[in-house]
Write a protein that holds these residues in place. Sequence first.
Motif, mmCIF file in Angstrom:
data_model
loop_
_atom_site.group_PDB
_atom_site.id
_atom_site.type_symbol
_atom_site.label_atom_id
_atom_site.label_comp_id
_atom_site.label_asym_id
_atom_site.label_seq_id
_atom_site.Cartn_x
_atom_site.Cartn_y
_atom_site.Cartn_z
ATOM 1 N N PRO A 14 -2.927 14.806 3.736
ATOM 2 C CA PRO A 14 -1.674 14.129 4.075
ATOM 3 C C PRO A 14 -0.552 15.059 4.523
ATOM 4 O O PRO A 14 0.377 14.608 5.180
ATOM 5 C CB PRO A 14 -1.293 13.435 2.766
ATOM 6 C CG PRO A 14 -1.936 14.246 1.721
ATOM 7 C CD PRO A 14 -3.189 14.802 2.311
ATOM 8 N N ASN B 9 0.831 -1.197 0.000
ATOM 9 C CA ASN B 9 0.000 0.000 0.000
ATOM 10 C C ASN B 9 0.866 1.247 0.000
ATOM 11 O O ASN B 9 0.522 2.238 0.624
ATOM 12 C CB ASN B 9 -0.928 0.003 1.224
ATOM 13 C CG ASN B 9 -1.967 -1.076 1.132
ATOM 14 O OD1 ASN B 9 -2.384 -1.443 0.051
ATOM 15 N ND2 ASN B 9 -2.377 -1.582 2.279
ATOM 16 N N TYR C 287 4.366 10.697 -2.307
ATOM 17 C CA TYR C 287 3.882 12.066 -2.165
ATOM 18 C C TYR C 287 4.907 12.976 -2.832
ATOM 19 O O TYR C 287 6.010 13.156 -2.321
ATOM 20 C CB TYR C 287 3.746 12.463 -0.694
ATOM 21 C CG TYR C 287 2.594 11.827 0.033
ATOM 22 C CD1 TYR C 287 1.553 11.213 -0.639
ATOM 23 C CD2 TYR C 287 2.532 11.858 1.411
ATOM 24 C CE1 TYR C 287 0.498 10.636 0.038
ATOM 25 C CE2 TYR C 287 1.481 11.287 2.106
ATOM 26 C CZ TYR C 287 0.460 10.679 1.408
ATOM 27 O OH TYR C 287 -0.583 10.120 2.081
ATOM 28 N N LYS D 154 0.671 3.518 3.199
ATOM 29 C CA LYS D 154 -0.695 3.978 3.471
ATOM 30 C C LYS D 154 -1.505 2.883 4.142
ATOM 31 O O LYS D 154 -1.355 1.713 3.841
ATOM 32 C CB LYS D 154 -1.365 4.395 2.154
ATOM 33 C CG LYS D 154 -2.407 5.428 2.314
ATOM 34 C CD LYS D 154 -2.824 5.970 0.964
ATOM 35 C CE LYS D 154 -3.883 7.004 1.199
ATOM 36 N NZ LYS D 154 -4.514 7.416 -0.026
ATOM 37 N N GLU E 209 -8.509 14.002 5.765
ATOM 38 C CA GLU E 209 -7.614 13.115 5.022
ATOM 39 C C GLU E 209 -6.463 13.874 4.377
ATOM 40 O O GLU E 209 -5.864 13.394 3.427
ATOM 41 C CB GLU E 209 -8.410 12.381 3.944
ATOM 42 C CG GLU E 209 -9.437 11.429 4.497
ATOM 43 C CD GLU E 209 -10.220 10.731 3.407
ATOM 44 O OE1 GLU E 209 -9.889 10.917 2.218
ATOM 45 O OE2 GLU E 209 -11.154 10.017 3.745
ATOM 46 N N GLU F 111 -0.402 12.490 -5.101
ATOM 47 C CA GLU F 111 -0.274 11.152 -4.529
ATOM 48 C C GLU F 111 -0.363 10.136 -5.660
ATOM 49 O O GLU F 111 -1.344 10.092 -6.391
ATOM 50 C CB GLU F 111 -1.409 10.927 -3.520
ATOM 51 C CG GLU F 111 -1.381 9.598 -2.841
ATOM 52 C CD GLU F 111 -2.526 9.469 -1.843
ATOM 53 O OE1 GLU F 111 -3.267 8.471 -1.944
ATOM 54 O OE2 GLU F 111 -2.678 10.346 -0.985
#
Length: 174
Positions: free
Chosen positions: A134, A3, A7, A173, A132, A146
């Motif tokens: 980041p 996962n 970024y 993630k 959410e 992302e």
Amino acid sequence: MSNKVIYAIYNDDDILMDAVKKTRAAHHHIEEVFTPFPVHGLDKAMGLAPTRLAICAFIYGCIGISVATTMMSYIMIHDWPQDIGGKPSFSFIQNMPSFVPIMFEMTVFFAAHLMVITFYMRSRLWPFKEAENPDVRTTDDHFLMEVAVNNNEAELVSFFEGTGAVEVKVIEKN
């Protein structure tokens, strides 16, 4: 399958737009882009489909005008007819001009309120939902892209450094 995501952080919206176009051209999957303000053309550059919320608004407006017409016909013609200003309530068509403002207002009321509910449901914005975001800098002056990692972490890091990213991070993630 891991996962992991990358970024890529940018400090200019023009550089971000070029990076999005290069990323799409290289066939990498962009998960999300976080920006401090709306960037014109970003949705098209990301390849997002146009919104269908306008279709919902039309349907909700039709529901509103139907409810208004049914409500006024029942209340003013069938249930409790009144002789207002010498105009008897024999039929809906006879009194239609006086019902137009109510029909308009109910159309707008239904469309507006149901659109807000639809937007929140579609965006998954529930009450007390955790943010959410980041990176907190994306609310001020930075842009974040992302991108999913598929066993090509080193290649992606060098790719995004070449697109003008000021910072590239690999994140696991949840």
